[in-house]
Write an enzyme that holds these catalytic residues in place. Structure first.
Site, PDB file in Angstrom:
ATOM      1  N   LYS A   1      93.485  20.752  51.677  1.00  0.00           N
ATOM      2  CA  LYS A   1      94.660  20.943  52.518  1.00  0.00           C
ATOM      3  C   LYS A   1      95.526  19.681  52.564  1.00  0.00           C
ATOM      4  O   LYS A   1      96.757  19.764  52.665  1.00  0.00           O
ATOM      5  CB  LYS A   1      94.243  21.383  53.924  1.00  0.00           C
ATOM      6  CG  LYS A   1      93.647  22.794  53.966  1.00  0.00           C
ATOM      7  CD  LYS A   1      94.612  23.836  53.411  1.00  0.00           C
ATOM      8  CE  LYS A   1      94.080  25.250  53.567  1.00  0.00           C
ATOM      9  NZ  LYS A   1      95.033  26.280  53.073  1.00  0.00           N
TER      10      LYS A   1
ATOM     11  N   TYR B   1      87.493  21.526  52.057  1.00  0.00           N
ATOM     12  CA  TYR B   1      88.609  22.178  52.730  1.00  0.00           C
ATOM     13  C   TYR B   1      89.639  21.139  53.172  1.00  0.00           C
ATOM     14  O   TYR B   1      90.843  21.298  52.948  1.00  0.00           O
ATOM     15  CB  TYR B   1      88.106  22.966  53.941  1.00  0.00           C
ATOM     16  CG  TYR B   1      89.166  23.820  54.591  1.00  0.00           C
ATOM     17  CD1 TYR B   1      89.527  25.040  54.028  1.00  0.00           C
ATOM     18  CD2 TYR B   1      89.798  23.417  55.762  1.00  0.00           C
ATOM     19  CE1 TYR B   1      90.504  25.830  54.610  1.00  0.00           C
ATOM     20  CE2 TYR B   1      90.771  24.196  56.352  1.00  0.00           C
ATOM     21  CZ  TYR B   1      91.115  25.402  55.777  1.00  0.00           C
ATOM     22  OH  TYR B   1      92.086  26.178  56.360  1.00  0.00           O
TER      23      TYR B   1
END
Length: 271
Positions: free
Chosen positions: A159, A155
């Site tokens: 990002k 994650y």
């Protein structure tokens, strides 16, 4: 386009959470809304709730290029040219682990959803925006793109990559009338944040309300933050202060993913 009534917004990941709230608020603001996600049933419920012929439910997987093309072509045929793209769809690892314990397939699946998905939608929507000389693209990011959580590596990596994608995209769009934004809604209580677990040092008051998270995208849609295109904007920022200091932020190269200066005159930290 400045978020005016009748403009067209396309929101990915619109079946639940922030995406659903965005679709509702953008529609309430007078925009025609194309809502896409994998769940046809949830999208149909959203369209039925909002009512009217200015809401379109378009099921599709953001990582499937043909599905993305179909969603964009259908949205523009039925509702009109897309003025606002909100790349909201996102995923996190199904289980928090250290990198060496992570399942490679699940890890890469997170990267694919969070990076390839926005890229495919930008690729599908940008040519029309460029031809018209206007449009706004919002990539929904996260503080974990700049902070570190050792048990959600996919994650965080995705990002951080999305932030770089936004900055690169914005540089490429300079002078075209099309603007790209990196927007972090903060810690909003959704299914995704429950998967992410607690952030290091996070306090109970560090949560962002859904209303505050959505307000930032509305501010972008209405053109309030145009001077900060390509920069990282957070829902809990004082948006008025950001606007007033936009020239300073841009001049200093702030709010983009980059190396920090290791020592005075560090050549690798220069833009």
């Amino acid at each position: 386009m400045s978020g005016s009534r009748g403009s067209v917004a396309l929101v990915t990941g619109a079946s639940r959470g922030i995406g659903r709230a965005l679709a509702v608020r953008l529609h309430q603001a007078g925009m025609r809304v194309a809502a896409t996600a994998r769940s046809a049933e949830a999208l149909d419920a959203l369209a039925a709730e909002l009512g009217g012929d200015d809401v379109l439910a378009l099921p599709g997987d953001v990582t499937d290029q043909q599905a993305v093309t179909t969603v964009v072509e259908t949205a523009e045929r039925v509702l009109g040219p897309i003025d606002l793209l909100v790349n909201n769809a996102g995923a996190a690892e199904p289980r928090e682990t250290t990198l060496w314990e992570a399942d490679p397939e699940a890890w890469w699946g997170t990267i694919t959803t969070n990076v390839l998905g926005p890229m495919l939608y930008i690729r599908a929507v940008a040519p029309g925006m460029l031809a018209r000389g206007s449009g706004r693209i919002v990539n929904v990011n996260s503080l974990l793109g700049v902070w570190t959580l050792p048990t959600q590596t996919a994650y965080g990596v995705s990002k951080a990559a999305l932030g770089k994608l936004t900055a690169s995209l914005s540089a490429g769009l300079a002078g075209t009338g099309v603007l790209a934004f990196d927007y972090s809604p903060g810690r909003v209580r959704t299914d995704l944040t429950s998967d992410l677990g607690d952030l290091p040092g996070a306090r109970d008051d560090s949560w962002t309300s859904m209303e505050q998270a959505v307000d930032g995208v509305l501010a972008i849609a209405h053109g309030r933050l145009d001077a900060l295109a390509g920069r990282f904007i957070h829902a809990r920022d004082d948006l008025d202060t950001l606007t007033l200091r936009a020239a300073e932020i841009t001049a200093r190269g702030g709010r983009v993913v980059s190396l920090t200066e290791a020592f005075d005159g560090d050549p690798l930290s220069r833009r």
